[in-house]
Scaffold this active site. Structure first.
Site, PDB file in Angstrom:
ATOM      1  N   GLY A  31      69.369  28.827 -81.382  1.00 45.23           N
ATOM      2  CA  GLY A  31      70.039  30.085 -81.658  1.00 45.23           C
ATOM      3  C   GLY A  31      71.277  29.871 -82.510  1.00 45.23           C
ATOM      4  O   GLY A  31      71.789  28.755 -82.651  1.00 45.23           O
ATOM      5  N   CYS A  32      71.783  30.945 -83.080  1.00 47.05           N
ATOM      6  CA  CYS A  32      72.940  30.850 -83.975  1.00 47.05           C
ATOM      7  C   CYS A  32      74.218  30.481 -83.221  1.00 47.05           C
ATOM      8  O   CYS A  32      74.927  29.537 -83.597  1.00 47.05           O
ATOM      9  CB  CYS A  32      73.113  32.141 -84.752  1.00 47.05           C
ATOM     10  SG  CYS A  32      73.109  33.639 -83.740  1.00 47.05           S
TER      11      CYS A  32
END
Length: 344
Positions: free
Chosen positions: A147-148
């Site tokens: 994920g970011c």
């Protein structure tokens, strides 16, 4: 090598198309959607005159027959329904959703509110944080792109967590993202008049990236307990700043911490450690696959402040996915990603 993209109409899929369009080895063979089969230029008019590619429906066998890699940029809960069919075909899979990141299916069900994939698929999936898992990525057929928020946060924390330099119960993360991190779907909370000149905290102690961050930190150091992780929406289009506060276990100075990070990341082309007294800004990594990290020890409190910034759509999604695909296929991990950030 031919590649296919699923979910091309979202921001992450759009960035995959843009970056892969210029890749010297990967050739975009097809793009796919669960919606209407239309020219891609109808979704992205800025591509007019550059491509005549059509969005197609998803047929795993057909895609695997013509492509070597499939990038799945579908939302969580959708991707999990596609992955099993692609695994059967033997094609390389790079999944950008959260559906393969958590090894415990019950945690996934609790945090994502969707039904998880089978445990056997979770066991096959390799977590694609390339700076820290390259040896496993080289052998992967099924890759889960981080994920970011976890990318920025884990790259910032990894050295001191692995070196046992911090109190493992003291981790506090104050993270902020641009509006593109919420995706392309319409939402009242994302309209211009709601986010402009505003700063909003959201998903307080409930963000689905919390267990992903904790899972990886505990792989590095099993003493790490639950973290405090707060997320905020910035009135900008793209970028993440993760500001992390941790209690050091003994007296260190900023010089020694910066030296440690420089040594650990010296062979990692996309992680840059800022000089003492210099802290990164989101705009300084915008449009790039870089992560910049700034560090400062407050000798008065014994706390270390870590500031980690990335472009959420590139290092936090599409760029890292391509970096992983490069590694999976024995290519230079920087291939197709060597561009410097946009500025201003």
């Amino acid at each position: 090598m031919n590649v296919s993209i699923i979910g091309t109409t979202g921001y992450g899929g759009g960035e995959l198309f843009r970056l892969l369009y210029h890749h010297p080895i990967f050739n975009i063979h097809s793009v796919h959607t669960t919606r209407e089969e239309i020219p891609l230029t109808k979704e992205f008019p800025h591509l007019n005159g550059m491509t005549d590619i059509q969005l197609e429906h998803i047929d795993p066998e057909k895609i695997a027959k013509h492509s070597d890699i499939v990038f799945i940029a579908a939302p969580s809960g959708v991707s999990s329904k596609l992955v099993p069919d692609f695994v059967e075909t033997g094609i390389q899979i790079v999944d950008l959703s959260g559906d393969l990141r958590l090894t415990d299916p019950e945690q996934y069900r609790s945090w994502y509110k969707h039904e998880p994939v089978s445990q056997s698929l979770l066991d096959k999936a390799v977590y694609g944080l390339p700076e820290w898992n390259k040896s496993n990525i080289t052998k992967a057929k099924l890759l889960s792109n981080p994920g970011c928020y976890p990318t920025a946060t884990l790259l910032g924390l990894a050295p001191v967590v692995q070196e046992n330099m911090i109190d493992p119960t003291s981790i506090i993360i104050d993270a902020k993202s641009g509006a593109s991190g919420a995706g392309r779907s319409a939402s009242k909370s994302l309209i211009f008049s709601e986010i402009n000149e505003n700063l909003r905290i959201y998903k307080v102690n409930q963000h689905q990236h919390i267990p992903e961050i904790e899972q990886q930190l505990q792989r590095w150091n099993d003493s790490v307990g639950p973290i405090t992780f707060s997320t905020h929406l910035l009135p900008i289009t793209r970028g993440i700043m993760s500001t992390i506060y941790v209690k050091l276990t003994k007296e260190y100075n900023t010089e020694s911490i910066v030296e440690l990070y420089n040594e650990i990341y010296k062979n990692q082309p996309f992680v840059k450690i800022r000089p003492i007294g210099n802290f990164p800004e989101i705009k300084e990594v915008s449009g790039s696959n870089f992560c910049h990290i700034g560090l400062h020890v407050d000798e008065r409190t014994g706390r270390l402040t870590i500031v980690s910034v990335i472009d959420n759509l590139i290092k936090g999604a599409a760029g890292q996915a391509i970096q992983n695909a490069n590694i999976m296929n024995g290519l230079d991990e920087s291939m197709g990603l060597e561009f410097i950030p946009l500025f201003p």
